[in-house]
Each structure stands twice: as C-alpha cells, then as structure tokens.
Design a protein around this motif. Structure first.
Motif: not given
Length: 207
Positions: A8-9, A34-37, A42-43, A26-29
């Motif tokens: 997720i870059g 922390r990035k996922v959270d 919405g951050i 779509v699923v992003c892995v």
C-alpha cells in the motif's frame, strides 16, 4: 472482478483506489499494521490530489479493504498485483527481495489458479524470477496449480497520479498467455472505452 494488491505504497494505493472506484472488489495487503489502521480511519500516508476522498468512499462502500493478512489477500484475488517497494541494492540495482517474498507468499496460500501482475518498478527479467519463485514454492508444497505472470508497468506522475490512473494514455500488458490478456482487458475495460489504449507485448518488452 476480485483483485488483491500487495503493497500500500504510492503505486499500490492509487491503483487499488481507482480499481475500486470503477466497481472492482479490492483487498490491499501490507506488512505495516499501523498503515492499515490509519487507512481504515481515513488517514492517507501520501498526499495526492483526489486520493483521500477516493479511498474513503470506496472503503466505506466495502469495495476497498485493508489488511495485513496475506492469506486473506491471496484467497480473495483472482488477479494479484505486486506493488511493493524495490529499493536500490548496494550496487544500485533494484532489490527484488520484497517482490519475491510476495511471490512466495502467493504460492504458499493459493488454492486455485491466479494471475500475478508485477506493478512495481522492476528490471527486465523480474517476471522470470517471480515465475521461478512461484513454481519452486508450489513444488516444495506439492501443490499442482497453474498461474500466469504479467508485467503491467505504471506511468504515474506525482501530483497527477489519480488522474493518470483514471485516464491512462496507454495500458501496457506484457504476457505470453491469452487467458491472462483477456482478464487484464476485462479489468481495464472501464478505462478503455473511447479508444483502445491497451498495448499487448511480450513480458520482457513490457518490463
């Protein structure tokens, strides 16, 4: 279509959000919890005009999911993008360890045929290494499954990435498989309405 994006870059997030926007599931892995959270709140980790509302609306609609669970991602996607980083190695060449780690993870968890698409910026010959990693891992696990590897390079400009993704001037598909080509054409059909932007070639030429 069911799509998974590993990484997720910059490239992965823009591509995932735009594919969700046109109706794909779509699923992003990513390995970074922390990035996922943050994304679920919405951050957004990068600033790119138009990206935040795109991510937020598609996450809220359920078409865009974020997770650190590789197995969940592999099971979901018929098409799996590898969009992880390729930092420069000590000699300046691209370090493919993250790309190959994703390939190994895909082979470990896959239970049916997949189309694996390299989206990361990679040198010529990377698809061969991805194929070898997939084949070797499947063989070591005594799994007899087919897969296709496709090179689908990105041409995003910072500051215009969402627009470039929504209105591409060309869509490069590097493959030796008619089945994979047909699936990629279906995936990109919403971006290819007015005139044909798809250019199909062999994998090394696309790389």
């Amino acid at each position: 279509m069911k799509v998974t994006v590993f990484g997720i870059g910059y490239v992965g997030l823009v591509q995932a959000a735009v594919l969700a926007e046109v109706g794909h599931d779509v699923v992003c892995v990513d390995v970074d919890q922390r990035k996922v959270d943050n994304l679920e709140q919405g951050i957004i980790p990068i600033y790119e005009p138009g990206l935040t509302p795109l991510v937020t609306s598609n996450y809220e609609s359920g078409r865009l999911v974020f997770t650190t669970d590789a197995q969940k991602g592999v099971e979901h996607g018929d098409l799996i993008f590898i969009a992880v980083g390729t930092p420069p190695d000590e000699d300046g060449s691209a370090d493919l360890k993250y790309v190959l780690a994703v390939a190994e993870s895909i082979a470990t968890h896959m239970q049916k045929a997949k189309v694996v698409i390299t989206k990361s910026t990679v040198p010529v010959g990377t698809a061969d290494k991805v194929k070898a990693k997939l084949s070797g891992t499947l063989k070591s696990l005594s799994k007899d499954m087919t897969f296709d590897v496709v090179s689908n390079p990105e041409f995003l400009k910072e500051g215009a990435a969402v627009n470039d993704c929504m209105r591409p001037d060309r869509i490069i598909i590097g493959t030796d498989s008619k089945r994979a080509e047909d699936k990629l054409r279906e995936l990109y059909a919403p971006f290819n309405r007015n005139h044909d932007k798809v250019i199909v070639m062999d994998i090394k030429s696309a790389e």
